[in-house]
Design a protein around this motif. Structure first.
Motif, PDB file in Angstrom:
ATOM      1  N   THR A  80      27.487  -1.072  16.907  1.00  0.00           N
ATOM      2  CA  THR A  80      26.070  -0.837  16.605  1.00  0.00           C
ATOM      3  C   THR A  80      25.895   0.556  16.032  1.00  0.00           C
ATOM      4  O   THR A  80      26.153   1.551  16.716  1.00  0.00           O
ATOM      5  CB  THR A  80      25.206  -0.978  17.871  1.00  0.00           C
ATOM      6  OG1 THR A  80      25.433  -2.272  18.429  1.00  0.00           O
ATOM      7  CG2 THR A  80      23.737  -0.814  17.544  1.00  0.00           C
ATOM      8  N   ASN A  81      25.491   0.636  14.768  1.00  0.00           N
ATOM      9  CA  ASN A  81      25.276   1.929  14.119  1.00  0.00           C
ATOM     10  C   ASN A  81      23.821   2.376  14.294  1.00  0.00           C
ATOM     11  O   ASN A  81      23.038   2.406  13.353  1.00  0.00           O
ATOM     12  CB  ASN A  81      25.623   1.838  12.625  1.00  0.00           C
ATOM     13  CG  ASN A  81      27.115   1.719  12.406  1.00  0.00           C
ATOM     14  OD1 ASN A  81      27.882   2.591  12.796  1.00  0.00           O
ATOM     15  ND2 ASN A  81      27.535   0.615  11.807  1.00  0.00           N
TER      16      ASN A  81
ATOM     17  N   ALA B 188      31.335  10.776  14.575  1.00  0.00           N
ATOM     18  CA  ALA B 188      30.989   9.368  14.302  1.00  0.00           C
ATOM     19  C   ALA B 188      29.624   9.385  13.644  1.00  0.00           C
ATOM     20  O   ALA B 188      28.620   9.008  14.218  1.00  0.00           O
ATOM     21  CB  ALA B 188      30.990   8.545  15.574  1.00  0.00           C
ATOM     22  N   CYS B 189      29.617   9.833  12.390  1.00  0.00           N
ATOM     23  CA  CYS B 189      28.363  10.210  11.730  1.00  0.00           C
ATOM     24  C   CYS B 189      27.522   9.032  11.286  1.00  0.00           C
ATOM     25  O   CYS B 189      26.361   9.212  10.906  1.00  0.00           O
ATOM     26  CB  CYS B 189      28.655  11.127  10.548  1.00  0.00           C
ATOM     27  SG  CYS B 189      29.482  10.316   9.145  1.00  0.00           S
ATOM     28  N   SER B 190      28.095   7.816  11.296  1.00  0.00           N
ATOM     29  CA  SER B 190      27.360   6.649  10.823  1.00  0.00           C
ATOM     30  C   SER B 190      26.775   6.948   9.442  1.00  0.00           C
ATOM     31  O   SER B 190      27.487   7.431   8.568  1.00  0.00           O
ATOM     32  CB  SER B 190      26.280   6.238  11.835  1.00  0.00           C
ATOM     33  OG  SER B 190      25.634   5.041  11.459  1.00  0.00           O
ATOM     34  N   THR B 191      25.492   6.723   9.244  1.00  0.00           N
ATOM     35  CA  THR B 191      24.880   6.918   7.926  1.00  0.00           C
ATOM     36  C   THR B 191      24.461   8.362   7.662  1.00  0.00           C
ATOM     37  O   THR B 191      23.730   8.629   6.711  1.00  0.00           O
ATOM     38  CB  THR B 191      23.676   5.976   7.765  1.00  0.00           C
ATOM     39  OG1 THR B 191      22.890   5.985   8.965  1.00  0.00           O
ATOM     40  CG2 THR B 191      24.133   4.552   7.502  1.00  0.00           C
TER      41      THR B 191
ATOM     42  N   THR C  21      32.293  12.335   9.699  1.00  0.00           N
ATOM     43  CA  THR C  21      33.276  11.278   9.515  1.00  0.00           C
ATOM     44  C   THR C  21      32.849  10.003  10.230  1.00  0.00           C
ATOM     45  O   THR C  21      32.136  10.032  11.231  1.00  0.00           O
ATOM     46  CB  THR C  21      34.669  11.683  10.061  1.00  0.00           C
ATOM     47  OG1 THR C  21      34.595  11.879  11.486  1.00  0.00           O
ATOM     48  CG2 THR C  21      35.174  12.942   9.402  1.00  0.00           C
ATOM     49  N   ASP C  22      33.312   8.880   9.697  1.00  0.00           N
ATOM     50  CA  ASP C  22      33.081   7.580  10.327  1.00  0.00           C
ATOM     51  C   ASP C  22      34.164   6.630   9.838  1.00  0.00           C
ATOM     52  O   ASP C  22      34.735   6.832   8.758  1.00  0.00           O
ATOM     53  CB  ASP C  22      31.694   7.039   9.971  1.00  0.00           C
ATOM     54  CG  ASP C  22      31.236   5.953  10.936  1.00  0.00           C
ATOM     55  OD1 ASP C  22      30.502   6.273  11.887  1.00  0.00           O
ATOM     56  OD2 ASP C  22      31.624   4.783  10.746  1.00  0.00           O
TER      57      ASP C  22
ATOM     58  N   CYS D 227      30.351  13.954  19.305  1.00  0.00           N
ATOM     59  CA  CYS D 227      30.980  12.634  19.318  1.00  0.00           C
ATOM     60  C   CYS D 227      30.209  11.804  20.339  1.00  0.00           C
ATOM     61  O   CYS D 227      30.597  11.688  21.507  1.00  0.00           O
ATOM     62  CB  CYS D 227      32.456  12.732  19.676  1.00  0.00           C
ATOM     63  SG  CYS D 227      33.338  11.159  19.458  1.00  0.00           S
ATOM     64  N   ARG D 228      29.117  11.223  19.890  1.00  0.00           N
ATOM     65  CA  ARG D 228      28.126  10.644  20.802  1.00  0.00           C
ATOM     66  C   ARG D 228      28.008   9.136  20.607  1.00  0.00           C
ATOM     67  O   ARG D 228      27.984   8.638  19.480  1.00  0.00           O
ATOM     68  CB  ARG D 228      26.769  11.314  20.570  1.00  0.00           C
ATOM     69  CG  ARG D 228      26.859  12.852  20.608  1.00  0.00           C
ATOM     70  CD  ARG D 228      25.516  13.522  20.498  1.00  0.00           C
ATOM     71  NE  ARG D 228      24.799  13.193  19.285  1.00  0.00           N
ATOM     72  CZ  ARG D 228      23.535  13.546  19.032  1.00  0.00           C
ATOM     73  NH1 ARG D 228      22.863  14.245  19.932  1.00  0.00           N
ATOM     74  NH2 ARG D 228      22.956  13.212  17.908  1.00  0.00           N
TER      75      ARG D 228
END
Length: 280
Positions: free
Chosen positions: A79-80, A118-121, A149-150, A223-224
């Motif tokens: 889930t982003n 975990a930067c997603s968009t 980054t992702d 990193c959440r």
């Protein structure tokens, strides 16, 4: 192309294959309770790609030609969920504690490095950039960078573009929004990040459970809401690797439902339930 209501004959064997792919590619641990969710998420991918069954789709995914679709599979079963300045207390801490120290280092000729792991968009990385500019207005002219980054190349591309639905930018503080956001004339209803702030973030594809081509260490890492998908073993290994990537005194920010359980092994000390500092 299969119709939307077709039954793909999802079997226990299909689910086991998805579990194996998810673990091998991204360290994601899928419990049995996720079986129906996996069907719901991946049946959409099967319809879009035109494969007649789960089995044939998965046969393609594990091939060399299916590399991009493997990324989409991983993205589909996770889930982003993200937004600008999500969990605002982290950005307050970054603003009040971390960035003043970075400012002193930069003034002395040093460097500053932040990482959205975990930067997603991209909203998290851009929120970090805006917070940085609020404390260090001349950051783009100094040795200051933010890495976003992702694992999924599609969401990384969105972050790199920095173009979002205008309504999604309402969480940005008004003073920052006035400085760094303009309406996108080419896409009605969208706005974009603009100005010299765009020199701060660098967006790249990275699997947190693979090799990291990263040489320099970070003052802070976000990193959440990532390790909730990992097994305990994978989770503990990641915390250790992230801590090793921090400078002494650097900070690790985790999600509101996450905890670093073996802090001593990671050389970390909890400053709050979701903020950890590296000793030294």
């Amino acid at each position: 192309m299969p119709s939307a209501d077709i039954d793909f004959g999802y079997s226990d064997a299909d689910f086991r294959r998805v579990r194996q792919i998810a673990m091998a590619e991204a360290g994601i641990s899928l419990p049995e309770t996720k079986k129906n969710l996996v069907y719901s998420r991946l049946s959409r991918r099967i319809r879009e790609t035109g494969y007649p069954s789960f089995n044939s789709y998965l046969d393609f995914v594990v091939t060399k030609a299916g590399e991009k679709e493997r990324d989409k599979l991983i993205c589909a079963i996770t889930t982003n969920v993200t937004s600008f300045f999500r969990e605002g207390h982290h950005f307050e801490h970054l603003h009040d504690v971390v960035l003043p120290q970075i400012a002193r280092n930069l003034k002395a000729g040093g460097m500053g490095r932040l990482w959205s792991g975990a930067c997603s968009t991209g909203q998290e990385a851009w929120s970090m950039a805006m917070t940085t500019m609020d404390v260090i207005p001349d950051a783009p002219s100094l040795d200051m960078k933010i890495l976003g980054t992702d694992i999924n190349r599609d969401v990384v591309d969105v972050g790199r573009r920095g173009v979002y639905l205008s309504q999604d930018l309402n969480a940005i503080p008004s003073t920052m929004k006035k400085k760094w956001v303009v309406e996108d004339k080419d896409e009605p209803g969208y706005s974009m990040i603009t100005g010299e702030i765009r020199e701060l973030p660098v967006f790249n594809i990275l699997n947190l459970n693979s090799n990291w081509p990263i040489r320099k260490k970070f003052d802070a890492i976000f990193c959440r809401n990532v390790v909730i998908y990992f097994s305990a073993e994978t989770r503990e290994a990641l915390w250790k690797r992230l801590a090793d990537q921090l400078v002494p005194g650097g900070y690790l920010y985790v999600g509101h439902s996450e905890r670093v359980e073996r802090q001593d092994e990671c050389n970390l000390t909890a400053e709050s339930s979701t903020i950890y500092r590296k000793r030294g």
